[in-house]
Scaffold this motif. Structure first.
Motif, PDB file in Angstrom:
ATOM      1  N   ALA A  89       0.890  -1.157  -0.043  1.00 20.24           N
ATOM      2  CA  ALA A  89       0.190   0.043  -0.066  1.00 20.24           C
ATOM      3  C   ALA A  89       0.802   1.435  -0.137  1.00 20.24           C
ATOM      4  O   ALA A  89       1.968   1.295   0.448  1.00 20.24           O
ATOM      5  CB  ALA A  89      -0.985  -0.058   1.221  1.00 20.24           C
ATOM      6  N   ALA A  90       0.175   2.310  -0.370  1.00 20.21           N
ATOM      7  CA  ALA A  90       1.100   3.763  -0.246  1.00 20.21           C
ATOM      8  C   ALA A  90       1.239   3.987   1.040  1.00 20.21           C
ATOM      9  O   ALA A  90       0.742   3.650   2.098  1.00 20.21           O
ATOM     10  CB  ALA A  90       0.012   4.824  -1.106  1.00 20.21           C
ATOM     11  N   PRO A  91       2.475   4.616   1.243  1.00 19.15           N
ATOM     12  CA  PRO A  91       2.748   5.268   2.391  1.00 19.15           C
ATOM     13  C   PRO A  91       1.768   5.815   3.260  1.00 19.15           C
ATOM     14  O   PRO A  91       1.878   5.684   4.642  1.00 19.15           O
ATOM     15  CB  PRO A  91       4.064   5.998   2.232  1.00 19.15           C
ATOM     16  CG  PRO A  91       4.754   5.580   0.808  1.00 19.15           C
ATOM     17  CD  PRO A  91       3.640   4.992  -0.041  1.00 19.15           C
ATOM     18  N   ALA A  92       0.977   6.838   2.569  1.00 15.50           N
ATOM     19  CA  ALA A  92      -0.040   7.357   3.259  1.00 15.50           C
ATOM     20  C   ALA A  92      -1.064   6.308   4.174  1.00 15.50           C
ATOM     21  O   ALA A  92      -1.591   6.549   4.922  1.00 15.50           O
ATOM     22  CB  ALA A  92      -0.817   8.301   2.444  1.00 15.50           C
ATOM     23  N   VAL A  93      -1.476   5.206   3.411  1.00 15.60           N
ATOM     24  CA  VAL A  93      -2.116   4.383   3.875  1.00 15.60           C
ATOM     25  C   VAL A  93      -1.492   3.641   5.032  1.00 15.60           C
ATOM     26  O   VAL A  93      -2.220   3.628   6.279  1.00 15.60           O
ATOM     27  CB  VAL A  93      -2.432   3.165   2.868  1.00 15.60           C
ATOM     28  CG1 VAL A  93      -3.262   2.000   3.591  1.00 15.60           C
ATOM     29  CG2 VAL A  93      -3.154   3.635   1.766  1.00 15.60           C
ATOM     30  N   LYS A  94      -0.188   3.483   5.018  1.00 20.16           N
ATOM     31  CA  LYS A  94       0.575   2.686   6.131  1.00 20.16           C
ATOM     32  C   LYS A  94       0.391   3.960   7.400  1.00 20.16           C
ATOM     33  O   LYS A  94       0.229   3.663   8.512  1.00 20.16           O
ATOM     34  CB  LYS A  94       2.053   2.557   6.049  1.00 20.16           C
ATOM     35  CG  LYS A  94       2.089   1.575   4.586  1.00 20.16           C
ATOM     36  CD  LYS A  94       1.799   0.092   5.242  1.00 20.16           C
ATOM     37  CE  LYS A  94       2.136  -0.866   4.133  1.00 20.16           C
ATOM     38  NZ  LYS A  94       2.150  -2.172   4.530  1.00 20.16           N
ATOM     39  N   GLN A  95       0.646   4.920   7.093  1.00 22.82           N
ATOM     40  CA  GLN A  95       0.430   6.193   8.128  1.00 22.82           C
ATOM     41  C   GLN A  95      -0.845   6.311   8.695  1.00 22.82           C
ATOM     42  O   GLN A  95      -0.850   6.574   9.916  1.00 22.82           O
ATOM     43  CB  GLN A  95       1.023   7.455   7.633  1.00 22.82           C
ATOM     44  CG  GLN A  95       2.246   7.662   6.968  1.00 22.82           C
ATOM     45  CD  GLN A  95       2.735   8.663   6.128  1.00 22.82           C
ATOM     46  OE1 GLN A  95       1.984   9.649   5.744  1.00 22.82           O
ATOM     47  NE2 GLN A  95       3.988   8.605   5.470  1.00 22.82           N
ATOM     48  N   ARG A  96      -1.878   5.921   7.785  1.00 27.43           N
ATOM     49  CA  ARG A  96      -3.248   6.256   8.393  1.00 27.43           C
ATOM     50  C   ARG A  96      -3.489   4.880   9.309  1.00 27.43           C
ATOM     51  O   ARG A  96      -4.056   5.187  10.335  1.00 27.43           O
ATOM     52  CB  ARG A  96      -4.046   6.127   7.146  1.00 27.43           C
ATOM     53  CG  ARG A  96      -5.463   5.940   7.465  1.00 27.43           C
ATOM     54  CD  ARG A  96      -6.126   7.250   8.421  1.00 27.43           C
ATOM     55  NE  ARG A  96      -7.642   6.955   8.532  1.00 27.43           N
ATOM     56  CZ  ARG A  96      -7.982   7.450   9.713  1.00 27.43           C
ATOM     57  NH1 ARG A  96      -7.189   8.271  10.752  1.00 27.43           N
ATOM     58  NH2 ARG A  96      -9.128   7.296   9.988  1.00 27.43           N
ATOM     59  N   LEU A  97      -3.062   3.888   8.926  1.00 28.76           N
ATOM     60  CA  LEU A  97      -3.195   2.559   9.931  1.00 28.76           C
ATOM     61  C   LEU A  97      -2.368   3.003  11.175  1.00 28.76           C
ATOM     62  O   LEU A  97      -2.926   2.519  12.077  1.00 28.76           O
ATOM     63  CB  LEU A  97      -2.540   1.500   9.204  1.00 28.76           C
ATOM     64  CG  LEU A  97      -3.249   0.791   8.073  1.00 28.76           C
ATOM     65  CD1 LEU A  97      -2.266  -0.187   7.400  1.00 28.76           C
ATOM     66  CD2 LEU A  97      -4.526   0.120   8.230  1.00 28.76           C
TER      67      LEU A  97
END
Length: 257
Positions: A89-97
């Motif tokens: 997944a995109a880094p932004a998704v990982k940050q959201r998680l």
């Protein structure tokens, strides 16, 4: 090692990782709405049910399901459970998680698998970043995993993987398109041999030469790739990568004006 690992998703990667965890003696719970759990796994009826009985959760479902899987499992997980997202997944998704987990006291680790899982299983090279990355790495290494810990937040591992993907998957797509066109022209064997020779002799200097030459000759190469794209179209091959190359060269040329 003690404790229960939950695996969410039994696609190609999830099933192979699960196989190796079981072989190494791990106790595994799991859920996949479309794929039955492998033999030896305690099958749950939902992501939340699988996560409820685990102290480490490996989310290997899909990037589009990653956030929903965590959000839907929060109420079921006990304090101390660690969530590891292995989806591409995109880094932004990982940050959201990580933000979602932090709001409920659930540390989230970003794990990027850096090579195909088939043939390697749990020993596929992995990068881990974010909260509890060291803890997750140590746990998985105990079962034979190959995990490198990065000093940084969730999203860092994903960033490195996707940067590599731009290069490697882009190169792979260009090779496939070029060979498809060569096949249409009757020169596939010649081009395949030429590509293999170029890859074999590539080294660190090749990267510098490519970057310098691409910028220095952007105008001429842009025109060359426009001609190549036209040729592919004449062969009946959609020039996706050739046209993208033309566009990149034209952008670089414009930046030098």
């Amino acid at each position: 090692m003690s404790g229960v690992i939950a695996v969410l998703g039994f696609g190609e990667a999830g099933s192979l990782l699960t196989r190796d965890l079981l072989a190494a003696g791990a106790s595994v719970r799991g859920f996949d709405p479309a794929v039955p759990a492998p033999a030896g796994v305690t099958e749950a009826g939902s992501d939340a049910e699988a996560a409820a009985g685990a102290d480490l959760v490996l989310s290997v479902n899909s990037a589009k399901e990653a956030v929903a899987a965590l959000a839907g499992s929060l109420d079921a997980m006990r304090q101390g459970t660690v969530w590891a997202d292995l989806n591409t997944a995109a880094p932004a998704v990982k940050q959201r998680l990580a933000e979602i987990g932090r709001s409920r006291g659930i540390p989230v680790t970003d794990i990027a698998m850096m090579a195909p899982v088939p043939g390697k299983g749990l020993r596929v090279p992995m990068l881990a970043s974010g909260e509890a990355a060291g803890e997750v790495a140590a746990r998985l290494r105990g079962y034979g995993a190959n995990v490198e810990v990065l000093d940084g937040p969730a999203g860092l591992a994903a960033t490195r993987k996707l940067l590599r993907s731009v290069f490697y998957k882009g190169m792979a797509a260009s090779i496939v398109e070029a060979l498809e066109a060569a096949r249409a022209a009757g020169y596939e064997d010649w081009l395949r041999e030429h590509i293999a020779e170029e890859l074999e002799k590539a080294n660190a200097k090749t990267v510098d030469r490519i970057v310098t030459g691409t910028r220095q000759h952007a105008v001429r190469r842009g025109a060359e790739m426009a001609a190549a794209a036209e040729m592919l179209a004449d062969f009946g091959v959609e020039p996706i990568m050739a046209d993208a190359s033309r566009a990149l060269h034209e952008r670089l040329a414009a930046e030098e004006e």
